[in-house]
Motif scaffolding. Structure first.
Motif, PDB file in Angstrom:
ATOM      1  N   VAL A  49       1.129  -1.025   0.353  1.00 61.13           N
ATOM      2  CA  VAL A  49      -0.221   0.299  -0.145  1.00 61.13           C
ATOM      3  C   VAL A  49       1.366   1.419   0.379  1.00 61.13           C
ATOM      4  O   VAL A  49       1.554   1.374   0.925  1.00 61.13           O
ATOM      5  CB  VAL A  49      -0.980   0.019   1.102  1.00 61.13           C
ATOM      6  CG1 VAL A  49      -1.687   1.542   1.131  1.00 61.13           C
ATOM      7  CG2 VAL A  49      -2.137  -1.071   1.041  1.00 61.13           C
ATOM      8  N   LYS A  50       0.298   2.545  -0.810  1.00 66.23           N
ATOM      9  CA  LYS A  50       1.079   3.520  -0.801  1.00 66.23           C
ATOM     10  C   LYS A  50       0.157   4.706  -1.057  1.00 66.23           C
ATOM     11  O   LYS A  50       0.821   5.579  -0.722  1.00 66.23           O
ATOM     12  CB  LYS A  50       2.067   3.928  -2.563  1.00 66.23           C
ATOM     13  CG  LYS A  50       3.104   2.641  -2.567  1.00 66.23           C
ATOM     14  CD  LYS A  50       4.193   2.661  -1.877  1.00 66.23           C
ATOM     15  CE  LYS A  50       5.416   1.806  -1.673  1.00 66.23           C
ATOM     16  NZ  LYS A  50       6.445   1.839  -0.355  1.00 66.23           N
ATOM     17  N   PHE A  51      -0.529   4.713  -1.169  1.00 68.73           N
ATOM     18  CA  PHE A  51      -1.961   5.287  -1.343  1.00 68.73           C
ATOM     19  C   PHE A  51      -3.458   5.383  -0.260  1.00 68.73           C
ATOM     20  O   PHE A  51      -3.993   3.984  -0.826  1.00 68.73           O
ATOM     21  CB  PHE A  51      -3.029   5.772  -2.549  1.00 68.73           C
ATOM     22  CG  PHE A  51      -1.405   6.506  -3.346  1.00 68.73           C
ATOM     23  CD1 PHE A  51      -0.907   7.362  -3.107  1.00 68.73           C
ATOM     24  CD2 PHE A  51      -0.796   5.713  -4.175  1.00 68.73           C
ATOM     25  CE1 PHE A  51       0.693   8.112  -4.326  1.00 68.73           C
ATOM     26  CE2 PHE A  51       0.458   5.770  -5.302  1.00 68.73           C
ATOM     27  CZ  PHE A  51       0.980   6.845  -5.292  1.00 68.73           C
TER      28      PHE A  51
ATOM     29  N   GLN B 153       4.347  -2.725   7.971  1.00 68.86           N
ATOM     30  CA  GLN B 153       5.584  -2.559   7.289  1.00 68.86           C
ATOM     31  C   GLN B 153       5.418  -1.737   6.122  1.00 68.86           C
ATOM     32  O   GLN B 153       6.439  -1.685   4.741  1.00 68.86           O
ATOM     33  CB  GLN B 153       6.899  -3.592   6.829  1.00 68.86           C
ATOM     34  CG  GLN B 153       6.359  -4.769   8.325  1.00 68.86           C
ATOM     35  CD  GLN B 153       7.314  -5.601   7.804  1.00 68.86           C
ATOM     36  OE1 GLN B 153       8.196  -6.316   7.289  1.00 68.86           O
ATOM     37  NE2 GLN B 153       7.192  -6.792   8.992  1.00 68.86           N
ATOM     38  N   CYS B 154       4.499  -0.962   5.966  1.00 67.42           N
ATOM     39  CA  CYS B 154       4.672  -0.130   4.524  1.00 67.42           C
ATOM     40  C   CYS B 154       5.241   1.099   4.653  1.00 67.42           C
ATOM     41  O   CYS B 154       5.850   1.794   5.981  1.00 67.42           O
ATOM     42  CB  CYS B 154       3.170   0.358   4.605  1.00 67.42           C
ATOM     43  SG  CYS B 154       1.426  -0.890   4.147  1.00 67.42           S
ATOM     44  N   LYS B 155       5.107   1.606   3.352  1.00 67.36           N
ATOM     45  CA  LYS B 155       6.414   2.714   3.894  1.00 67.36           C
ATOM     46  C   LYS B 155       5.935   3.912   2.449  1.00 67.36           C
ATOM     47  O   LYS B 155       5.562   3.432   1.466  1.00 67.36           O
ATOM     48  CB  LYS B 155       7.719   2.498   3.394  1.00 67.36           C
ATOM     49  CG  LYS B 155       8.443   1.518   4.448  1.00 67.36           C
ATOM     50  CD  LYS B 155       9.962   1.122   4.568  1.00 67.36           C
ATOM     51  CE  LYS B 155      10.367   0.264   5.567  1.00 67.36           C
ATOM     52  NZ  LYS B 155      10.146  -0.919   5.513  1.00 67.36           N
ATOM     53  N   ASP B 156       6.342   5.288   2.977  1.00 69.12           N
ATOM     54  CA  ASP B 156       6.374   6.263   2.014  1.00 69.12           C
ATOM     55  C   ASP B 156       4.731   6.376   1.564  1.00 69.12           C
ATOM     56  O   ASP B 156       4.740   6.076   0.189  1.00 69.12           O
ATOM     57  CB  ASP B 156       6.790   5.837   0.418  1.00 69.12           C
ATOM     58  CG  ASP B 156       8.350   5.905   0.937  1.00 69.12           C
ATOM     59  OD1 ASP B 156       9.322   6.890   1.863  1.00 69.12           O
ATOM     60  OD2 ASP B 156       8.950   4.827   0.199  1.00 69.12           O
ATOM     61  N   VAL B 157       3.820   6.322   2.796  1.00 68.23           N
ATOM     62  CA  VAL B 157       2.341   6.079   2.408  1.00 68.23           C
ATOM     63  C   VAL B 157       1.963   7.199   2.879  1.00 68.23           C
ATOM     64  O   VAL B 157       2.624   8.271   2.905  1.00 68.23           O
ATOM     65  CB  VAL B 157       1.200   5.973   3.276  1.00 68.23           C
ATOM     66  CG1 VAL B 157      -0.053   5.269   3.728  1.00 68.23           C
ATOM     67  CG2 VAL B 157       2.811   3.782   3.411  1.00 68.23           C
ATOM     68  N   THR B 158       0.808   7.651   1.221  1.00 68.61           N
ATOM     69  CA  THR B 158       0.468   9.383   1.142  1.00 68.61           C
ATOM     70  C   THR B 158      -0.625   8.439   1.376  1.00 68.61           C
ATOM     71  O   THR B 158      -1.770   7.939   0.984  1.00 68.61           O
ATOM     72  CB  THR B 158       0.271   9.544  -0.376  1.00 68.61           C
ATOM     73  OG1 THR B 158       1.281  10.015   0.252  1.00 68.61           O
ATOM     74  CG2 THR B 158      -0.486  11.008  -0.378  1.00 68.61           C
TER      75      THR B 158
END
Length: 311
Positions: free
Chosen positions: A50-52, A127-132
């Motif tokens: 997941v990023k967004f 462990q998500c990263k760089d999430v908007t």
């Protein structure tokens, strides 16, 4: 669990932060209102990409958004069914397609705060990263044409102060409500490229109530006059307030604490200087409600295309 230690494990990516040392002692962290848990579900496998994250009040609207974004990104058949990941509970709804997560949050600060606690932990455990994360919703405008989309510069309370107050252990804790200004500008640029509807950047007033808290004259109780209402809304406008809703302050505060890049994008359904009740047709209101989805969809698509080019 040291938030500073957890803040930057990589110079190229930002993990989601939690600020609770007690979580380390939990064998199973149960995300009760999502009907998910660290022992019962493989959260990294389910959500690690997941990023967004897009959140909004209505379960129906968030399902409509995931169907829309799936078609925009050409990731899945837009006619396919998207199961509610939180089907084991009736509190919230959650949908996913590719790197996009869509979650409902109900109405008001308490409801979205509960959801955000569990969402932030979910992203952390996955462990998500760089999430908007972007809240998409509806609001009442002040001096704006109905249908105008407002990208929030800063969330303010009903006294026009940029803060969120919460009583913890009997003491009032004040938290910052700053949002990512670069993200706000990127969203505004997307709107210019779309050229489909008016979009502005301005302050959003977050209230504890839909009626008296927003100076409406049509609630069950009202102790003020039309002039009192107008004077208050004009003061709000002079303080840079463009619209009014009921979730942005705690959303801003919690996202900032967790290191999430965040924005609030709401369409105005009416100009509160001209009235309190929605007079537009269902068709018109439905078209207005799609505007934040269109704008955020454009932003996500643009971000993914840029990433594909650089990689």
């Amino acid at each position: 669990m040291d938030p500073l230690k957890n803040k930057q494990n990589s110079s190229f990516s930002t993990p989601v932060c939690v600020h609770n040392p007690h979580l380390d002692s939990l064998k199973d962290d149960i995300l009760y209102h999502f009907s998910l848990g660290t022992e019962t579900h493989d959260l990294p496998a389910m959500f690690g990409d997941v990023k967004f994250v897009c959140v909004g009040g209505s379960p129906w609207r968030m399902k409509a958004f995931i169907e829309y974004i799936a078609a925009e990104l050409e990731m899945e058949d837009p006619k396919s069914e998207y199961p509610n990941i939180c089907a084991g509970t009736d509190r919230y709804a959650m949908y996913k397609v590719g790197p996009v997560l869509s979650v409902s949050h109900g109405m008001g600060i308490p409801s979205i705060a509960i959801m955000l606690h569990e969402l932030i932990k979910l992203l952390y455990h996955a462990q998500c990263k760089d999430v908007t994360i972007i809240r998409i919703g509806t609001s009442g405008g002040i001096g704006l044409e109905p249908g105008t989309v407002v990208v929030t510069k800063q969330s303010v309370d009903a006294t026009f102060q940029p803060k969120f107050e919460q009583v913890i252990l009997g003491k009032t804790v004040v938290r910052n409500t700053d949002l990512d200004q670069n993200l706000a500008e990127e969203l505004l640029q997307c709107s210019k490229e779309l050229d489909q509807f008016e979009t502005v950047i301005g302050n959003t007033m977050c209230t504890l109530d839909f009626y008296e808290g927003q100076a409406r004259l049509d609630g069950a109780f009202c102790s003020y006059s039309e002039k009192d209402k107008q004077d208050y809304l004009i003061k709000a406008r002079e303080a840079g307030v463009c619209n009014i809703e009921m979730e942005s302050s705690v959303f801003s505060a919690m996202c900032k604490l967790s290191g999430l890049r965040a924005a609030v994008v709401c369409v105005t359904l009416l100009d509160r200087l001209k009235g309190d009740q929605l007079m537009s047709s269902h068709e018109v209101l439905n078209s207005f409600q799609k505007r934040p989805q269109i704008l955020v969809g454009c932003f996500i698509k643009k971000q993914l295309m840029a990433k594909a080019v650089t990689s």
